[in-house]
Design a protein around this motif. Structure first.
Motif, short mmCIF file in Angstrom:
data_model
loop_
_atom_site.label_atom_id
_atom_site.label_comp_id
_atom_site.label_asym_id
_atom_site.label_seq_id
_atom_site.Cartn_x
_atom_site.Cartn_y
_atom_site.Cartn_z
N PRO A 51 0.80 -1.22 0.00
CA PRO A 51 0.00 0.00 0.00
C PRO A 51 0.84 1.28 0.00
O PRO A 51 0.36 2.33 -0.42
N ASP A 52 2.08 1.20 0.44
CA ASP A 52 2.95 2.37 0.44
C ASP A 52 3.37 2.79 -0.97
O ASP A 52 3.97 3.85 -1.15
N SER A 53 3.05 1.99 -1.97
CA SER A 53 3.41 2.30 -3.35
C SER A 53 2.42 3.26 -4.00
O SER A 53 2.59 3.62 -5.16
N ALA A 54 1.41 3.70 -3.26
CA ALA A 54 0.37 4.55 -3.84
C ALA A 54 0.94 5.83 -4.45
O ALA A 54 0.52 6.25 -5.53
N LEU A 55 1.89 6.45 -3.78
CA LEU A 55 2.47 7.68 -4.31
C LEU A 55 3.18 7.42 -5.64
O LEU A 55 3.02 8.20 -6.59
N ARG A 56 3.93 6.35 -5.73
CA ARG A 56 4.62 6.01 -6.99
C ARG A 56 3.59 5.74 -8.10
O ARG A 56 3.76 6.17 -9.23
N ILE A 57 2.51 5.06 -7.77
CA ILE A 57 1.47 4.78 -8.75
C ILE A 57 0.85 6.09 -9.24
O ILE A 57 0.64 6.27 -10.44
N LEU A 58 0.59 7.01 -8.32
CA LEU A 58 0.03 8.30 -8.72
C LEU A 58 1.00 9.09 -9.60
O LEU A 58 0.58 9.75 -10.55
N GLU A 59 2.29 9.03 -9.29
CA GLU A 59 3.28 9.70 -10.13
C GLU A 59 3.27 9.15 -11.55
O GLU A 59 3.33 9.91 -12.51
N ILE A 60 3.17 7.84 -11.65
CA ILE A 60 3.16 7.21 -12.97
C ILE A 60 1.88 7.59 -13.71
O ILE A 60 1.91 7.89 -14.91
N CYS A 61 0.75 7.58 -13.01
CA CYS A 61 -0.51 7.97 -13.66
C CYS A 61 -0.43 9.39 -14.18
O CYS A 61 -0.92 9.69 -15.27
N HIS A 62 0.20 10.26 -13.43
CA HIS A 62 0.37 11.64 -13.88
C HIS A 62 1.23 11.68 -15.13
O HIS A 62 0.93 12.45 -16.07
N ASP A 63 2.28 10.87 -15.19
CA ASP A 63 3.14 10.82 -16.37
C ASP A 63 2.41 10.24 -17.58
O ASP A 63 2.68 10.62 -18.71
N LEU A 64 1.46 9.34 -17.35
CA LEU A 64 0.76 8.68 -18.45
C LEU A 64 -0.31 9.56 -19.08
O LEU A 64 -0.70 9.32 -20.21
N LYS A 65 -0.77 10.57 -18.37
CA LYS A 65 -1.87 11.38 -18.92
C LYS A 65 -1.45 12.27 -20.05
O LYS A 65 -0.38 12.51 -20.38
#
Length: 65
Positions: A51-65
């Motif tokens: 669950p601590d990976s949420a920030l990294r996932i959000l960063e990647i989602c931001h890069d993918l948009k």
């Protein structure tokens, strides 16, 4: 189907490596263009495992948009 099972096994093995080793997420961007469902499933699996990976996932989602 057998293909879905193989696809799931590969994604659960490779996706964490892409997440950890690709700071600019270019590999994930390519995968996103090909199969968005697979990327989303990978995000869910990663978050379930860590669950601590949420920030990294959000960063990647931001890069993918």
């Amino acid at each position: 189907t057998a293909f879905n099972l193989i696809q799931f096994e590969l994604s659960s093995t490779i996706f964490p490596m892409l997440l950890a080793n690709d700071p600019k997420s270019s590999g994930l961007h390519q995968l996103w263009l090909v199969n968005r469902d697979l990327v989303l499933r990978g995000f869910i699996d990663i978050h379930d495992a860590d669950p601590d990976s949420a920030l990294r996932i959000l960063e990647i989602c931001h890069d993918l948009k």
